[in-house]
Write a protein that holds these residues in place. Sequence first.
Motif, PDB file in Angstrom:
ATOM      1  N   LEU A   1       7.539  -4.213  10.443  1.00 51.32           N
ATOM      2  CA  LEU A   1       8.585  -4.807  11.269  1.00 51.32           C
ATOM      3  C   LEU A   1       8.980  -3.809  12.353  1.00 51.32           C
ATOM      4  CD1 LEU A   1      10.836  -6.329   8.458  1.00 51.32           C
ATOM      5  CD2 LEU A   1       9.276  -7.554   9.958  1.00 51.32           C
ATOM      6  N   PRO A   2       9.285  -4.278  13.566  1.00 51.32           N
ATOM      7  CA  PRO A   2       9.650  -3.352  14.647  1.00 51.32           C
ATOM      8  C   PRO A   2      10.950  -2.601  14.380  1.00 51.32           C
ATOM      9  CG  PRO A   2       9.874  -5.644  15.347  1.00 51.32           C
ATOM     10  CD  PRO A   2       9.254  -5.652  13.980  1.00 51.32           C
ATOM     11  N   ILE A   3      11.873  -3.233  13.675  1.00 54.08           N
ATOM     12  CA  ILE A   3      13.141  -2.597  13.320  1.00 54.08           C
ATOM     13  C   ILE A   3      13.360  -2.800  11.826  1.00 54.08           C
ATOM     14  CG2 ILE A   3      15.644  -2.603  13.669  1.00 54.08           C
ATOM     15  CD1 ILE A   3      15.116  -3.697  16.474  1.00 54.08           C
ATOM     16  N   SER A   4      13.736  -1.764  11.153  1.00 57.61           N
ATOM     17  CA  SER A   4      13.947  -1.847   9.709  1.00 57.61           C
ATOM     18  C   SER A   4      15.111  -2.772   9.363  1.00 57.61           C
ATOM     19  CB  SER A   4      14.240  -0.454   9.152  1.00 57.61           C
ATOM     20  OG  SER A   4      14.666  -0.543   7.818  1.00 57.61           O
ATOM     21  N   PRO A   5      14.911  -3.701   8.427  1.00 57.96           N
ATOM     22  CA  PRO A   5      16.019  -4.559   7.980  1.00 57.96           C
ATOM     23  C   PRO A   5      17.200  -3.746   7.442  1.00 57.96           C
ATOM     24  CG  PRO A   5      13.941  -5.434   7.199  1.00 57.96           C
ATOM     25  CD  PRO A   5      13.648  -4.076   7.789  1.00 57.96           C
ATOM     26  N   LYS A   6      16.925  -2.542   6.941  1.00 58.07           N
ATOM     27  CA  LYS A   6      17.992  -1.709   6.391  1.00 58.07           C
ATOM     28  C   LYS A   6      19.027  -1.345   7.461  1.00 58.07           C
ATOM     29  CE  LYS A   6      18.791   2.160   3.365  1.00 58.07           C
ATOM     30  NZ  LYS A   6      18.223   3.127   2.484  1.00 58.07           N
ATOM     31  N   LYS A   7      18.626  -1.389   8.713  1.00 60.64           N
ATOM     32  CA  LYS A   7      19.561  -1.103   9.798  1.00 60.64           C
ATOM     33  C   LYS A   7      20.642  -2.178   9.888  1.00 60.64           C
ATOM     34  CE  LYS A   7      19.822  -0.134  14.701  1.00 60.64           C
ATOM     35  NZ  LYS A   7      19.141   0.295  15.884  1.00 60.64           N
ATOM     36  N   TYR A   8      20.330  -3.388   9.433  1.00 60.52           N
ATOM     37  CA  TYR A   8      21.241  -4.523   9.575  1.00 60.52           C
ATOM     38  C   TYR A   8      21.768  -5.097   8.262  1.00 60.52           C
ATOM     39  CZ  TYR A   8      19.419  -4.369  14.272  1.00 60.52           C
ATOM     40  OH  TYR A   8      19.064  -3.960  15.528  1.00 60.52           O
ATOM     41  N   PHE A   9      21.070  -4.819   7.171  1.00 60.40           N
ATOM     42  CA  PHE A   9      21.427  -5.425   5.885  1.00 60.40           C
ATOM     43  C   PHE A   9      21.644  -4.364   4.816  1.00 60.40           C
ATOM     44  CE2 PHE A   9      18.791  -8.586   8.061  1.00 60.40           C
ATOM     45  CZ  PHE A   9      19.654  -9.669   8.061  1.00 60.40           C
ATOM     46  N   TYR A  10      22.560  -4.666   3.919  1.00 64.79           N
ATOM     47  CA  TYR A  10      22.831  -3.792   2.770  1.00 64.79           C
ATOM     48  C   TYR A  10      21.955  -4.171   1.584  1.00 64.79           C
ATOM     49  CZ  TYR A  10      25.351  -1.758  -1.181  1.00 64.79           C
ATOM     50  OH  TYR A  10      25.676  -1.075  -2.317  1.00 64.79           O
ATOM     51  N   ALA A  11      21.768  -5.489   1.375  1.00 65.96           N
ATOM     52  CA  ALA A  11      21.091  -5.962   0.168  1.00 65.96           C
ATOM     53  C   ALA A  11      20.343  -7.262   0.421  1.00 65.96           C
ATOM     54  CB  ALA A  11      22.119  -6.187  -0.946  1.00 65.96           C
TER      55      ALA A  11
END
Length: 163
Positions: free
Chosen positions: A3-13
């Motif tokens: 993914l171009p941007i990590s989901p962890k940047k936007y989501f906690y869980a």
Amino acid sequence: TALPISPKKYFYAVAQTHYFSDSAASANAKIPEILEAMRNSSDGAYVNTLQIGEIASIWGLKQAAYEAGPGTRVGNKTNIGNRIEAQRDPGIKEIIVDDVLNNWFGLPRPGDVYNYFSLCGAYSRYGCWGATDDISDLKTSKYEAILEITRSGAHQRLHHRGR
């Protein structure tokens, strides 16, 4: 594909429901059969919960059950008396404890957050979600299950592992 941007940047869980239900019990089931259907439902959700945990792990996210606990066939009046009484039966305690400690916190990659859906609520054909159906009665099997789980320290063991 990365993914171009990590989901962890936007989501906690990654969150899911984690209900186990009586839906596989026969239309005229007695309380023991209803409880067995609930136990089987809990155990049957194990693989799905593992798969969701794998997604959380890949993305570096926590795994949460945003609402969880024993469920019923919502809206269905069939055998409602026995289905409600199964929610009050002492046997429900062991099923809840097993679901939380073994089928959530006991996974190879344990879940992080388990939110039992409701402290108190009327039991009816629309659900028996509460740990008690009478806020002045905290001696129910469901409420006692929650106390046993919290006393077990499962959530603290996760915290100490840096999860």
